[in-house]
Design an enzyme around this catalytic site. Sequence first.
Site: not given
Ligand code: NAI
Ligand code: AKG
Length: 429
Positions: A85, A109, A121, A205, A236, A363
């Site tokens: 996953k 995790k 992934k 998250t 997000n 999830s």
């Molecule tokens: N969405 C989820 O449920 C989960 C996300 N993550 C991790 O959390 C992190 C963020 O993911 P999301 O919020 O889902 O992505 P997203 O796509 O919703 O948002 C990404 C954010 O990071 C910013 N960003 C991109 N490059 C940047 C940089 N160089 N410096 C500063 N900001 C920058 C973007 O402008 C945006 O605000 C990633 O590392 C992801 O793998 C981890 C677990 C679950």
């Molecule tokens: O919700 C999931 O299954 C995976 C989320 C994820 O990609 C992460 O934790 O980095």
Amino acid sequence: MAMNVGKRLAAGANMPAPSEDVLTNTQDVVQNALHKLGYSETVYELLKEPIRVLTVRIPVRMDDGHTEVFTGYRAQHNDAVGPTKGGIRFHPNVTLEEVKALSIWMSIKCGIFNLPYGGAKGGIICDPRTMSIAEQERLARGYVRAVSQIVGPTKDIPAPDVYTNPQIMAWMYDEYSRIREYDSPGFITGKPLVLGGSQGRDKATALGVVVAMQEGAATLGKNLQDLKVIVQGFGNVGSNVALILHEMGVKVVGISDAGGALYREEGLDIPSLLEKRDSFGMVTTNFSHTITNQELLVQPCDVLVPAALENQITAENANQIQASLVVEAANGPTTHAADEILSERGILIVPDVLANAGGVTVSYFEWVQNSQGYYWTEEEVNHRMREMMVASAQTIFKTAKRYQVSTRLAAYMVGIKPFAEAMRWRGWV
Ligand SMILES: NC(=O)C1=CN([C@@H]2O[C@H](COP(=O)(O)OP(=O)(O)OC[C@H]3O[C@@H](n4cnc5c(N)ncnc54)[C@H](O)[C@@H]3O)[C@@H](O)[C@H]2O)C=CC1
Ligand SMILES: O=C(O)CCC(=O)C(=O)O
């Protein structure tokens, strides 16, 4: 990432490429954890790389009529515990090494939270910010067709990650169901509610990060309410962390996105920033006076929450970080060298594999609800996830104390053990 697609951005602006080191650094910690637990080199040999990696080439008809070919990956780290996953990332800087490391982190995790999964992934090298909605849909459907042999509700279950969202999950779900010729909501999580998504997944998250932060603050003998927080990334995860903290009355003094950062010692008005944010988590473009992401990380605060990409806290800035608590909402935001510097300085790290696992936990709840066809309330979802986060955080902090190791090594020790044990029971090692 929010669902409506707003402003277009310059591709790859202000985004450092993830270093190739993410994989080797992760392998070092896995090896160290297995060694501490007394497992053999053979166990490490099987766990140091994903058991399966598929590289695919996806032809997509673009709106102007020409065909562009995108490269995508799906890495499945280990399936001894159960199906694999993990999310799918759409980003110009995706690399095979990064996707492999991300799949290992997913396993850790799932191990920490006792989820019946191994890690996986996916990633596609693309920039959705420069693509139309129709192009994104064709790419999402093309990816599912390309990986369909190795994914499925009892094989490998994708989810959202950077620059993917419930709309993209919905297209992927629809494409998979068409290929299999039956409705298959358990194929993917992070779906819209009306298609079998779970209550609470959108903020899961972030909520988990805040619960982990409370546990970290308590370990330092501090009350979160009295602390000032900087959040890097306003997508997000980052924007919801900032909002939840703001609603709790905690001062968020800094935020950032791919274009820059905002810092106000008196605290930022998070709801008003959320109103200005576009669907790719960009908000700083609305302001004439901004600082850089690197400047933000070293501003005064008590808690630093990297919630963007890998390798943001490095040997170059770790000595200037002013926070006493770092809560890793992003995957892999701290380099190995920075990790050591922060530990030597007595800064407590709540590692990514613990802090951001609220997402995969909810999830898992979504997948369970899909298989039961019975849906829970948001309160039930949040309550169960919160309990699991508190218990996991306490286990990690106790393990770190017992073995006199860093919180990251402790987390890997707890998270890798179910895989070593399951492989032994299956007779693989
Ligand atoms: N969405 C989820 O449920 C989960 C996300 N993550 C991790 O959390 C992190 C963020 O993911 P999301 O919020 O889902 O992505 P997203 O796509 O919703 O948002 C990404 C954010 O990071 C910013 N960003 C991109 N490059 C940047 C940089 N160089 N410096 C500063 N900001 C920058 C973007 O402008 C945006 O605000 C990633 O590392 C992801 O793998 C981890 C677990 C679950
Ligand atoms: O919700 C999931 O299954 C995976 C989320 C994820 O990609 C992460 O934790 O980095």
